[in-house]
Design a protein around this motif. Structure first.
Motif, mmCIF file in Angstrom:
data_model
loop_
_atom_site.group_PDB
_atom_site.id
_atom_site.type_symbol
_atom_site.label_atom_id
_atom_site.label_comp_id
_atom_site.label_asym_id
_atom_site.label_seq_id
_atom_site.Cartn_x
_atom_site.Cartn_y
_atom_site.Cartn_z
ATOM 1 N N TYR A 37 24.211 84.654 -12.304
ATOM 2 C CA TYR A 37 24.932 84.631 -11.037
ATOM 3 C C TYR A 37 25.122 86.084 -10.616
ATOM 4 O O TYR A 37 25.756 86.862 -11.337
ATOM 5 C CB TYR A 37 26.290 83.955 -11.189
ATOM 6 C CG TYR A 37 26.255 82.441 -11.126
ATOM 7 C CD1 TYR A 37 25.184 81.717 -11.650
ATOM 8 C CD2 TYR A 37 27.296 81.720 -10.546
ATOM 9 C CE1 TYR A 37 25.138 80.341 -11.586
ATOM 10 C CE2 TYR A 37 27.270 80.329 -10.478
ATOM 11 C CZ TYR A 37 26.193 79.648 -11.002
ATOM 12 O OH TYR A 37 26.155 78.274 -10.945
ATOM 13 N N ALA A 38 24.565 86.457 -9.458
ATOM 14 C CA ALA A 38 24.592 87.862 -9.048
ATOM 15 C C ALA A 38 24.893 88.013 -7.562
ATOM 16 O O ALA A 38 24.496 87.177 -6.753
ATOM 17 C CB ALA A 38 23.258 88.527 -9.378
ATOM 18 N N ALA A 39 25.587 89.095 -7.245
ATOM 19 C CA ALA A 39 25.914 89.410 -5.851
ATOM 20 C C ALA A 39 24.642 89.459 -5.010
ATOM 21 O O ALA A 39 23.592 89.932 -5.466
ATOM 22 C CB ALA A 39 26.639 90.758 -5.792
ATOM 23 N N ALA A 40 24.741 88.971 -3.776
ATOM 24 C CA ALA A 40 23.577 88.868 -2.892
ATOM 25 C C ALA A 40 22.878 90.205 -2.691
ATOM 26 O O ALA A 40 21.658 90.260 -2.507
ATOM 27 C CB ALA A 40 24.007 88.284 -1.543
ATOM 28 N N SER A 41 23.627 91.295 -2.756
ATOM 29 C CA SER A 41 23.040 92.622 -2.549
ATOM 30 C C SER A 41 22.087 93.036 -3.669
ATOM 31 O O SER A 41 21.370 94.025 -3.552
ATOM 32 C CB SER A 41 24.152 93.668 -2.425
ATOM 33 O OG SER A 41 25.086 93.548 -3.479
ATOM 34 N N LEU A 42 22.058 92.259 -4.747
ATOM 35 C CA LEU A 42 21.172 92.556 -5.875
ATOM 36 C C LEU A 42 19.851 91.790 -5.812
ATOM 37 O O LEU A 42 19.012 91.929 -6.703
ATOM 38 C CB LEU A 42 21.882 92.209 -7.194
ATOM 39 C CG LEU A 42 23.016 93.142 -7.618
ATOM 40 C CD1 LEU A 42 23.898 92.473 -8.667
ATOM 41 C CD2 LEU A 42 22.467 94.451 -8.163
ATOM 42 N N THR A 43 19.669 90.987 -4.790
ATOM 43 C CA THR A 43 18.522 90.084 -4.718
ATOM 44 C C THR A 43 17.180 90.768 -4.981
ATOM 45 O O THR A 43 16.445 90.395 -5.902
ATOM 46 C CB THR A 43 18.473 89.370 -3.360
ATOM 47 O OG1 THR A 43 19.702 88.658 -3.153
ATOM 48 C CG2 THR A 43 17.313 88.383 -3.307
ATOM 49 N N GLU A 44 16.858 91.755 -4.172
ATOM 50 C CA GLU A 44 15.534 92.384 -4.276
ATOM 51 C C GLU A 44 15.331 93.098 -5.614
ATOM 52 O O GLU A 44 14.281 92.967 -6.252
ATOM 53 C CB GLU A 44 15.326 93.382 -3.125
ATOM 54 C CG GLU A 44 15.236 92.751 -1.748
ATOM 55 C CD GLU A 44 16.580 92.450 -1.128
ATOM 56 O OE1 GLU A 44 16.619 91.831 -0.053
ATOM 57 O OE2 GLU A 44 17.617 92.835 -1.724
ATOM 58 N N SER A 45 16.333 93.840 -6.040
ATOM 59 C CA SER A 45 16.169 94.611 -7.276
ATOM 60 C C SER A 45 16.086 93.718 -8.509
ATOM 61 O O SER A 45 15.229 93.928 -9.379
ATOM 62 C CB SER A 45 17.317 95.622 -7.429
ATOM 63 O OG SER A 45 18.567 94.982 -7.333
ATOM 64 N N LEU A 46 16.948 92.696 -8.595
ATOM 65 C CA LEU A 46 16.919 91.833 -9.774
ATOM 66 C C LEU A 46 15.661 90.973 -9.842
ATOM 67 O O LEU A 46 15.138 90.701 -10.923
ATOM 68 C CB LEU A 46 18.161 90.933 -9.809
ATOM 69 C CG LEU A 46 19.456 91.596 -10.267
ATOM 70 C CD1 LEU A 46 20.575 90.566 -10.376
ATOM 71 C CD2 LEU A 46 19.283 92.310 -11.610
ATOM 72 N N VAL A 265 14.019 100.777 -10.787
ATOM 73 C CA VAL A 265 14.057 99.768 -9.712
ATOM 74 C C VAL A 265 15.365 99.865 -8.942
ATOM 75 O O VAL A 265 15.378 99.861 -7.709
ATOM 76 C CB VAL A 265 13.893 98.344 -10.302
ATOM 77 C CG1 VAL A 265 13.999 97.302 -9.195
ATOM 78 C CG2 VAL A 265 12.554 98.221 -11.022
ATOM 79 N N PHE A 266 16.479 99.953 -9.664
ATOM 80 C CA PHE A 266 17.784 100.052 -9.006
ATOM 81 C C PHE A 266 17.880 101.302 -8.130
ATOM 82 O O PHE A 266 18.334 101.246 -6.987
ATOM 83 C CB PHE A 266 18.912 100.078 -10.055
ATOM 84 C CG PHE A 266 19.217 98.756 -10.697
ATOM 85 C CD1 PHE A 266 19.422 97.617 -9.924
ATOM 86 C CD2 PHE A 266 19.321 98.652 -12.075
ATOM 87 C CE1 PHE A 266 19.726 96.396 -10.521
ATOM 88 C CE2 PHE A 266 19.625 97.435 -12.678
ATOM 89 C CZ PHE A 266 19.824 96.305 -11.899
ATOM 90 N N GLU A 267 17.465 102.412 -8.693
ATOM 91 C CA GLU A 267 17.604 103.687 -7.977
ATOM 92 C C GLU A 267 16.669 103.800 -6.800
ATOM 93 O O GLU A 267 16.951 104.501 -5.825
ATOM 94 C CB GLU A 267 17.394 104.838 -8.952
ATOM 95 C CG GLU A 267 18.521 104.952 -9.974
ATOM 96 C CD GLU A 267 18.243 105.954 -11.085
ATOM 97 O OE1 GLU A 267 17.085 106.459 -11.144
ATOM 98 O OE2 GLU A 267 19.149 106.221 -11.888
ATOM 99 N N LYS A 268 15.556 103.072 -6.853
ATOM 100 C CA LYS A 268 14.572 103.104 -5.774
ATOM 101 C C LYS A 268 15.171 102.637 -4.449
ATOM 102 O O LYS A 268 14.792 103.115 -3.378
ATOM 103 C CB LYS A 268 13.372 102.212 -6.156
ATOM 104 C CG LYS A 268 12.273 102.122 -5.120
ATOM 105 C CD LYS A 268 11.096 101.337 -5.655
ATOM 106 C CE LYS A 268 11.450 99.900 -5.974
ATOM 107 N NZ LYS A 268 10.275 99.105 -6.441
#
Length: 275
Positions: A37-46, A265-268
């Protein structure tokens, strides 16, 4: 006859060995599912990180539920199956953490394994505008003046959405009355940050407050970044759930989120890695 018996014995041993190998292979290939379960703002990176993870862990299936952290918190409280929770704010994680004080966890929830909890990432709150920026909004100061004049349509997250809560702090910083602005129909709400981002991208509003990572992913123009004084830090905590059916697998994936490959990936897209 004796040779025939020996030959039959060897054949039988080979058959048994083959069956045994088959069983070991089947066991090795058994799939493990991790529900994140992850915050929507993490969609692309996760999603990108999960694809990378699968290359070395082909038998691990990662199922994501992306939404506002407030919605995810409620679902977890109601007993939804979840192995790993990543929130866009500490508030929602604290509400599930027995080690948090009573003010932060008024229900006394004991749903996350506090020993696994970490602060994983930091994001930034930004003011985004459509490409045409018809109202010529170039800063949070401009936003405050337009809201006071009630001559724009502004997008923000609902009160149970972290990005909405950060926006409320910005309102408080400028002495703005959200209820008054809402009654004047100058605010358009979104149930998560992706909805707010979409409203800005589609030009349905004059501007909106979102995260820098969502602005990057959506290719939106940002004109200002909120300071710590305006809304505090945007910290993303993560923890394995006490009720997880696959705690070891969930912990392994959480460990991978701290790896150099994941950090790239996160920092990108604009996250700052804390771990």
């Amino acid at each position: 006859m004796k040779k025939k018996s020996i030959l039959m014995g060897l054949i039988l041993m080979l058959v048994v060995a083959a069956v045994g190998c088959g069983k070991k292979k089947d066991k090795k290939e058994k799939e493990t599912e991790i529900i994140v379960y992850a915050a929507a703002s993490l969609t692309e990176s996760l999603e990108e990180i999960a694809e990378n993870y699968k290359k070395d862990h082909p038998n691990v299936k990662i199922t994501f539920n992306f939404d506002s952290s407030g919605t995810l918190k409620t679902q977890i409280e109601e007993g939804a199956d979840c192995d790993l929770f990543i929130s866009a704010a500490k508030k929602q994680m604290d509400a599930l953490d027995k080690s948090a004080d009573a003010e932060k966890n008024p229900k006394g929830n004991d749903l996350i394994d506090s020993a696994t909890r970490i602060d994983l990432l930091e994001n930034k709150v930004v003011l985004a505008v459509p490409d045409d920026n018809k109202k010529n909004i170039n800063s949070f100061d401009d936003l405050a003046e337009h809201l006071k004049a009630k001559d724009i349509l502004f997008a923000m997250g609902n009160e149970d959405v972290p990005v909405g809560q950060y926006t409320q702090k910005i309102f408080a910083y400028y002495g703005l009355d959200e209820a008054e602005l809402a009654s004047a129909s100058v605010i358009s709400y979104g149930s998560n940050v992706k909805e707010v981002t979409a409203q800005v991208g589609e030009g349905a509003v004059d501007c909106g407050v979102i995260y820098s990572t969502d602005a990057y992913s959506a290719g939106l123009k940002t004109v200002d970044e909120a300071t710590k004084d305006m809304c505090g830090q945007v910290i993303y905590p993560a923890a394995v759930l006490k009720g997880s059916k696959n705690k070891n697998a969930a912990q392994e994936f959480l460990n991978y989120l701290k790896s150099d490959d994941s950090k790239k990936v996160f920092e990108k897209i604009g996250f700052t890695c804390i771990q």
